[in-house]
Scaffold this active site. Structure first.
Site, PDB file in Angstrom:
ATOM      1  N   SER A  27     -46.688   3.184  12.983  1.00 34.88           N
ATOM      2  CA  SER A  27     -47.594   1.991  13.380  1.00 34.88           C
ATOM      3  C   SER A  27     -46.709   0.575  13.342  1.00 34.88           C
ATOM      4  O   SER A  27     -46.064   0.287  12.151  1.00 34.88           O
ATOM      5  CB  SER A  27     -48.762   1.793  12.553  1.00 34.88           C
ATOM      6  N   ASN A  28     -46.652   0.000  14.566  1.00 35.31           N
ATOM      7  CA  ASN A  28     -45.880  -1.384  14.581  1.00 35.31           C
ATOM      8  C   ASN A  28     -46.887  -2.331  13.719  1.00 35.31           C
ATOM      9  O   ASN A  28     -46.607  -3.286  13.206  1.00 35.31           O
ATOM     10  CB  ASN A  28     -45.899  -1.934  15.922  1.00 35.31           C
TER      11      ASN A  28
END
Ligand SMILES: *Cc1c(COP(=O)(O)O)cnc(C)c1O
Length: 331
Positions: A80-81
């Site tokens: 996840s960014n």
């Protein structure tokens, strides 16, 4: 629709460097023989290798800080960014950070996951639950320890997160002078980017078409992604005391590029990533921008953008996850 001053009264934490640049992708445009392609470089927001979540987090964490919370809890996929940028923001502001990541702890910790650890985030592995289903559990445990946890939803997509993209849309309008823009393409996956840009367009009376390229398949038994974007756009409008209300036909999502599903790297993503790297020296990512750019390339090649003179691709970041796809990219 002009009365959006509530936006400037909301508390914000300064986490990034704005405005991000708008650049012309001349080599790519020439290569494809289509309209001029501009790119909004939100991969350069500056927070821990950048990305669109920085804009949302400025409003969300601004709210948390103004209310005296001491820890942040959020969730996402293993790469996840959003979680990476949340972890960096927490470090910057001296908040404790808890990330609920889908899957189980992998052997090799690279890409965003490596960075989460570097920022000192506490990681909770949640197997098939990658969208925050287990957040209440972690929150209860923190409360028992006497902490004051603040929950940030999956992708940072609530009204405050969407506000980040209303201001992004307003920012873009100050950067584009001769307005030939027909379409804005972007990867759409938890809806905050999309909802915010819709409201910005309404505020500005802008006529370009927003093309959200859907990244994640609709799940059975939950409302469609399109209705989620719609709901968020209307909720955000109400939250800002704006009059604008939308219907389903106002949300344009392209679901033709889902491939084999979320995060599954295929030939179109590879082609888009290589093409941008080799024509422009710009990095896209395997999950979001690679897929959204593949959509834009396909539409230009098939002549599906009408007589468009100029399109804009919103680069939402994500390049750190390239490294976790190294063995798929490099063969
Ligand atoms: C989260 C993310 C998106 C999608 O934005 P949403 O507001 O969640 O729809 C697109 N690109 C990248 C790189 C992201 O990290």
């Amino acid at each position: 629709m002009k009365n959006y001053n509530v936006l400037s009264e909301l508390p914000k934490s300064q986490l990034g460097f704005f405005p991000t640049p708008v650049v012309a992708l001349k080599n790519l445009s020439r290569h494809l023989g289509g309209p001029d392609i501009l790119m909004k470089r939100d991969d350069l927001t500056g927070l821990a290798l950048g990305g669109n979540k920085t804009r949302k987090l400025e409003f969300i964490i601004g709210d948390a800080v103004s209310k005296g919370y001491d820890s942040l809890v959020t969730a996402g996929a293993q790469q996840s960014n959003h979680c990476r940028q949340t972890a960096a923001a927490a470090a910057q502001l001296g908040l404790e950070c808890h990330l609920l990541l889908g899957g189980t702890q992998p052997e090799a910790q690279n890409g965003n996951l490596l960075l989460d650890k570097l920022f000192g985030a506490n990681i909770h592995w949640t197997k098939q639950n990658r969208k925050g289903e287990d957040i209440p559990c972690v929150v209860n445990a923190l409360v028992k320890q006497g902490k004051k946890p603040y929950v940030i939803p999956y992708g940072g997509s609530n009204e405050l997160g969407a506000c980040g993209f209303i201001s992004a849309g307003l920012e873009l309008a100050t950067q584009i002078q001769d307005y030939n823009l027909s379409h804005v393409f972007f990867a759409s996956s938890s809806g905050g980017t999309h909802a915010g840009l819709m409201l910005a367009n309404s505020i500005l009376n802008a006529t370009h078409k927003l093309v959200g390229v859907q990244i994640d398949k609709d799940e059975v038994n939950t409302t469609s992604f399109k209705s989620q974007v719609l709901e968020l756009a209307n909720k955000t409008s109400g939250f800002l005391r704006l009059e604008q209300r939308y219907g389903l036909s106002d949300v344009f999502l392209d679901d033709q590029y889902l491939g084999d599903g979320y995060g599954i790297f295929g030939a179109p993503e590879r082609h888009a990533i290589e093409l941008l790297a080799r024509t422009e020296g710009i990095l896209l990512d395997p999950v979001y921008t690679g897929r959204a750019m593949a959509a834009l390339i396909d539409k230009i090649k098939k002549g599906q953008l009408g007589n468009s003179k100029q399109v804009l691709f919103w680069h939402t970041g994500g390049a750190p996850s390239l490294f976790s796809y190294a063995n798929k990219l490099d063969n």
